[in-house]
Design a protein around this motif. Structure first.
Motif, PDB file in Angstrom:
ATOM      1  N   PRO A  90       0.379 -37.675 -24.166  1.00  0.00           N
ATOM      2  CA  PRO A  90      -0.592 -36.658 -24.844  1.00  0.00           C
ATOM      3  C   PRO A  90      -1.167 -35.958 -24.501  1.00  0.00           C
ATOM      4  CG  PRO A  90      -0.821 -39.057 -25.814  1.00  0.00           C
ATOM      5  CD  PRO A  90       0.194 -39.335 -24.365  1.00  0.00           C
ATOM      6  N   VAL A  91      -1.852 -34.876 -24.057  1.00  0.00           N
ATOM      7  CA  VAL A  91      -3.284 -34.148 -24.035  1.00  0.00           C
ATOM      8  C   VAL A  91      -3.586 -33.264 -24.554  1.00  0.00           C
ATOM      9  CG1 VAL A  91      -1.678 -34.251 -21.780  1.00  0.00           C
ATOM     10  CG2 VAL A  91      -0.646 -32.158 -23.122  1.00  0.00           C
ATOM     11  N   ILE A  92      -4.385 -32.625 -23.795  1.00  0.00           N
ATOM     12  CA  ILE A  92      -5.198 -31.903 -24.597  1.00  0.00           C
ATOM     13  C   ILE A  92      -5.604 -30.688 -24.120  1.00  0.00           C
ATOM     14  CG2 ILE A  92      -7.769 -30.861 -26.078  1.00  0.00           C
ATOM     15  CD1 ILE A  92      -8.251 -33.940 -27.326  1.00  0.00           C
ATOM     16  N   VAL A  93      -5.446 -29.392 -24.148  1.00  0.00           N
ATOM     17  CA  VAL A  93      -5.038 -28.254 -23.622  1.00  0.00           C
ATOM     18  C   VAL A  93      -6.353 -27.489 -24.380  1.00  0.00           C
ATOM     19  CG1 VAL A  93      -4.184 -26.485 -21.917  1.00  0.00           C
ATOM     20  CG2 VAL A  93      -3.263 -28.778 -22.517  1.00  0.00           C
ATOM     21  N   GLU A  94      -6.822 -26.412 -23.204  1.00  0.00           N
ATOM     22  CA  GLU A  94      -7.871 -25.728 -23.736  1.00  0.00           C
ATOM     23  C   GLU A  94      -7.514 -23.844 -22.811  1.00  0.00           C
ATOM     24  OE1 GLU A  94     -11.752 -26.192 -23.721  1.00  0.00           O
ATOM     25  OE2 GLU A  94     -11.258 -27.702 -25.859  1.00  0.00           O
ATOM     26  N   GLY A  95      -7.180 -22.887 -23.442  1.00  0.00           N
ATOM     27  CA  GLY A  95      -6.773 -21.556 -23.433  1.00  0.00           C
ATOM     28  C   GLY A  95      -7.301 -20.622 -23.816  1.00  0.00           C
ATOM     29  N   LYS A  96      -7.082 -19.344 -23.628  1.00  0.00           N
ATOM     30  CA  LYS A  96      -6.508 -18.101 -24.263  1.00  0.00           C
ATOM     31  C   LYS A  96      -5.076 -18.119 -23.975  1.00  0.00           C
ATOM     32  CE  LYS A  96      -8.745 -13.314 -23.671  1.00  0.00           C
ATOM     33  NZ  LYS A  96      -9.358 -12.772 -23.180  1.00  0.00           N
ATOM     34  N   ILE A  97      -4.989 -16.971 -24.978  1.00  0.00           N
ATOM     35  CA  ILE A  97      -3.093 -16.988 -25.104  1.00  0.00           C
ATOM     36  C   ILE A  97      -3.037 -14.886 -24.728  1.00  0.00           C
ATOM     37  CG2 ILE A  97      -1.629 -16.551 -26.985  1.00  0.00           C
ATOM     38  CD1 ILE A  97      -3.100 -18.059 -29.232  1.00  0.00           C
TER      39      ILE A  97
END
Length: 191
Positions: A90-97
């Motif tokens: 399980p991971v949490i990823v942040e970014g721009k689409i």
């Protein structure tokens, strides 16, 4: 549509097929006056809409129950850090689409970019709220491997939520400390 606090949506393509099927049944009834088109056509139209809604509701409900536990176990990762060795993690990823595909079928895939690179994020149903190109999002999910190409990985999203600000790795907000492998290396030049 919201059912007991959970948002469910009919995929646009399924809705179009159902409307087409209903129109064909109505035209056939209009030309033949055979009641069988109404007796069988109307219930089939209802089933074509209700079964996917029920399946979507049950799956979304199960994922909503699992999300808090997954969020606790998930570790914050950057796009470049996700590798085939992390499959099932399980991971949490942040970014721009950057790109969105698969909306007509109700199974969207997002190309997500952060400061380190890009990763594909897939979801089995349309997220709540809907997010589009240019949105800054936080994705909670598990790393999965593409069947056709064993080296390529993607994030199978449980939750996709818009955010206002990206977290900095090692900041007090994230509660994580940068690992030794992430530290900058200083090289002295000897002349």
């Amino acid at each position: 549509m919201r059912i007991r606090g959970i948002t469910v949506r009919v995929p646009p393509l399924l809705f179009a097929v159902t409307v087409f099927f209903a129109a064909v049944c109505a035209m056939m009834f209009g030309s033949t006056k055979d009641l069988a088109y109404l007796y069988f056509g109307a219930p089939l139209c209802v089933v074509l809409i209700c079964v996917p809604l029920a399946m979507n509701y049950l799956t979304e409900k199960q994922l909503a129950e699992q999300l808090p536990a997954m969020r606790v176990r998930a570790k914050f990762s950057r796009a470049r850090q996700i590798s085939p060795a992390m499959v099932g993690t399980p991971v949490i990823v942040e970014g721009k689409i950057l790109k969105v595909t698969g909306l007509l079928m109700g199974k969207p895939a997002y190309l997500l970019a952060d400061s380190t690179g890009q990763i594909v994020v897939r979801r089995f149903a349309l997220p709540d709220p809907l997010v589009g190109v240019g949105a800054a999002v936080e994705v909670v999910g598990t790393v999965a491997r593409k069947i056709t190409n064993g080296d390529a990985v993607y994030v199978n999203a449980v939750s996709i939520k818009p955010i206002r600000k990206f977290r900095e790795e090692g900041s007090k907000e994230s509660g994580e400390k940068p690992s030794a492998g992430d530290e900058k290396i200083h090289i002295k030049r000897l002349h």
